[in-house]
Design an enzyme around this catalytic site. Sequence first.
Site, PDB file in Angstrom:
ATOM      1  N   ASN A  61       3.005   5.911 -42.504  1.00  0.00           N
ATOM      2  CA  ASN A  61       2.178   5.857 -43.707  1.00  0.00           C
ATOM      3  C   ASN A  61       0.992   6.814 -43.565  1.00  0.00           C
ATOM      4  O   ASN A  61       0.635   7.199 -42.460  1.00  0.00           O
ATOM      5  CB  ASN A  61       1.691   4.428 -43.921  1.00  0.00           C
ATOM      6  CG  ASN A  61       2.766   3.545 -44.514  1.00  0.00           C
ATOM      7  OD1 ASN A  61       3.488   3.951 -45.410  1.00  0.00           O
ATOM      8  ND2 ASN A  61       2.898   2.335 -43.999  1.00  0.00           N
ATOM      9  N   CYS A 105      11.082   3.157 -45.990  1.00  0.00           N
ATOM     10  CA  CYS A 105      10.217   1.978 -46.003  1.00  0.00           C
ATOM     11  C   CYS A 105      11.099   0.752 -46.203  1.00  0.00           C
ATOM     12  O   CYS A 105      12.207   0.861 -46.727  1.00  0.00           O
ATOM     13  CB  CYS A 105       9.199   2.103 -47.137  1.00  0.00           C
ATOM     14  SG  CYS A 105       8.013   0.745 -47.264  1.00  0.00           S
ATOM     15  N   HIS A 106      10.628  -0.426 -45.783  1.00  0.00           N
ATOM     16  CA  HIS A 106      11.437  -1.633 -45.956  1.00  0.00           C
ATOM     17  C   HIS A 106      10.880  -2.562 -47.037  1.00  0.00           C
ATOM     18  O   HIS A 106      11.279  -3.713 -47.134  1.00  0.00           O
ATOM     19  CB  HIS A 106      11.568  -2.393 -44.622  1.00  0.00           C
ATOM     20  CG  HIS A 106      10.306  -2.443 -43.821  1.00  0.00           C
ATOM     21  ND1 HIS A 106      10.203  -1.901 -42.572  1.00  0.00           N
ATOM     22  CD2 HIS A 106       9.096  -2.951 -44.104  1.00  0.00           C
ATOM     23  CE1 HIS A 106       8.985  -2.079 -42.101  1.00  0.00           C
ATOM     24  NE2 HIS A 106       8.290  -2.719 -43.019  1.00  0.00           N
ATOM     25  N   TYR A 121      -3.968  -1.351 -54.805  1.00  0.00           N
ATOM     26  CA  TYR A 121      -3.533  -0.127 -55.485  1.00  0.00           C
ATOM     27  C   TYR A 121      -3.908  -0.145 -56.962  1.00  0.00           C
ATOM     28  O   TYR A 121      -3.665   0.831 -57.674  1.00  0.00           O
ATOM     29  CB  TYR A 121      -2.016   0.054 -55.386  1.00  0.00           C
ATOM     30  CG  TYR A 121      -1.460  -0.059 -54.001  1.00  0.00           C
ATOM     31  CD1 TYR A 121      -2.179   0.372 -52.897  1.00  0.00           C
ATOM     32  CD2 TYR A 121      -0.205  -0.607 -53.780  1.00  0.00           C
ATOM     33  CE1 TYR A 121      -1.669   0.255 -51.620  1.00  0.00           C
ATOM     34  CE2 TYR A 121       0.321  -0.717 -52.511  1.00  0.00           C
ATOM     35  CZ  TYR A 121      -0.420  -0.285 -51.431  1.00  0.00           C
ATOM     36  OH  TYR A 121       0.096  -0.400 -50.178  1.00  0.00           O
TER      37      TYR A 121
END
Length: 499
Positions: free
Chosen positions: A149, A170-171, A258
Amino acid sequence: MSFKICIIGAGSVGFTKKLCSDILKVPEFTGIEIALTDINAHNLDMIRQIIERMVEVNGLPAKVTATTDRREALKGARYVMNCVRIGGLEAFETDISIPLKYGVDQCVGDTICAGGIMYGQRGIAAMLEFCRDINELAEENALLLNYANPMVMMTWAAIDHGNVRTVGLCHGVQNGHRQIATALGAKGPEEVDIICSGINHQTWYLDIRYKGRRIDRDELVAALEAHPVFSVQEKVRIDVLKRFGVYSTESNGHLSEYLPWYRKRPDEITNWISLDEWIHGETGGYLRYCTENRNWFEEDFPKFLEEANAPLDGPRTDEHASWILEALETGRVYRGHFNVKNNGVIRNLPDDCIIESPGFVDRFGINMVEGIELPLAAAATCQASVDVQRMAVRAAMTGDVDLLKQAVLHDPLVGAVCTPDEVWQMVDEMLVAQAEWLPQYADAIPAAKERLKDPKVKTRDWAGAARLGVRSVDELRAARAEKDKSADEGHGLGTKVMG
């Protein structure tokens, strides 16, 4: 098959163990070379012992090497996996603590927001070095699988400026998929089909089918609100689902930072989060988690080494890496969600941005499903982040302090909390604190130091709205024992899904 995989940042013992175990379970991959490299020689030696034990116990002809010389590890590699955290916990602490002085309360700080943007400045500087070495030393047209990241910024920089074939992995999609399946009462995610698209950490489940039947917003909201764990842990995600009509891949804590709405008023933050686990919104939660677990490499090492004595006969995890390599090398098709250049895949996001969307992998490469259109609210949220990411990547490439400050100013949460003067001073403070990892800003650091001698705005000593203390190893041991007990009794569902 005989080819070489290099893992940069392999000293993350647990994650590297998982990746290598998955890879070694591919029948055709038994004769490969896995080259491990990390700047931490001690952790590197631990993971070397574990992977070598796996190979030895299972009688595989695979070769395992470990070196702190990254260039040596990259020689002849067909695949490179990047798992680094540049600056380690020392830099990460300032990603969280300095913004708090200006009222910016982050849970994770690794994607956008003030912490994620600065993390990207550090990471991109290193990524360019990795790409230079890959182009010089690895196989021609080697594939970089980026796990580091901030996913979008790192992948964007590697493709546009490192000139390396790159996919970001990504998971988050898989974690949310399992959670949705659990909420709907499915036996497992294999009973639930999904189409998920957006940008990393702001990816949206656009179509959900349970045993072939489409699940609409109201049914998913009802299922999540009826669940005794998810209803408490995922208040932000559920609220966004109600308003946008689509569910986010990211946990409550990730998603909340975010957006400009859920963490801007300190007295309201606790209304939206849960403190039962760091990932659900705790102030600096991921920093605390990483700090507490720093010493658990030593605690977990004997367990991992003992587990390495077991035959490699269990199922692989749903981490993408082994499945992608298997598809590329054998032609067995794999469907997953990948971070790549948009180039028209999502119609209402810019062509140059990095998206996370469905694709299929075979011998011909990673083939994305084109023609996706996001709901307008989801697209608007993604677009705000894309603009920040684009500025941040360009700032990292040029060392342009003004552009870096503009990127932070336009971040949704920072913009909801800070004035322009606060942003300018906060970035100066972070540049000075992280100078050793920011070579592209070397010429700008002295001026930032001078400006800080006569600060324009006052800061405060604030721990955040929901900061928890770092636990000792003994406290961690007791907490893990209690968690294991709860899981055995059937009460650990929420933790298992998102863990």
